[in-house]
Motif scaffolding. Structure first.
Motif: not given
Length: 124
Positions: A10, A90, A119, A121, A123
């Protein structure tokens, strides 16, 4: 051939991540390597590819100037440096190997081996 992708996580928009793909086998240095990604609800799309020698690369327009691919054939590793990340980056990122070494293939069907995905991600 087994491919192991890592490095996802993230990050805030504008940040950076470094993805790695480690490959097993002695023939790695003859493979074209690529990265693809698949966002939720979307089809898998091409991101970038690098020729077996590292001398040629191909980037999707959406990542040009922000992502950089490199490889180390001595370590059987390909790295994707991702800078200036955007929320639209993302996705689950997959590394793939084309055992025929066909330049810098941008079509998923031309790749023979796939990693499990990592993954990313971003934001806002």
């Amino acid at each position: 051939v087994q491919l192991q992708a890592s490095g996802g996580g993230l990050v805030q928009a504008g940040g950076s991540l470094r993805l790695s793909c480690a490959a097993s086998g002695r023939a790695f240095s003859s493979y074209t390597m690529g990265w693809f990604r698949q966002a939720p609800g979307k089809e898998r799309e091409f991101v970038v590819a690098i020729s077996w020698s590292g001398g040629s690369t191909r980037y999707a327009d959406s990542v040009k100037g922000r992502f950089t691919i490199s490889r180390d054939n001595a370590k059987n590793t390909v790295v994707l440096q991702m800078n200036s990340l955007k929320p639209e980056d993302t996705a689950v990122y997959y590394c793939a190997a084309d055992r025929m070494g066909r330049g810098t293939a941008a079509v998923a069907d031309e790749y023979d081996y796939w990693g499990q995905g990592t993954l990313v991600t971003v934001s806002s």
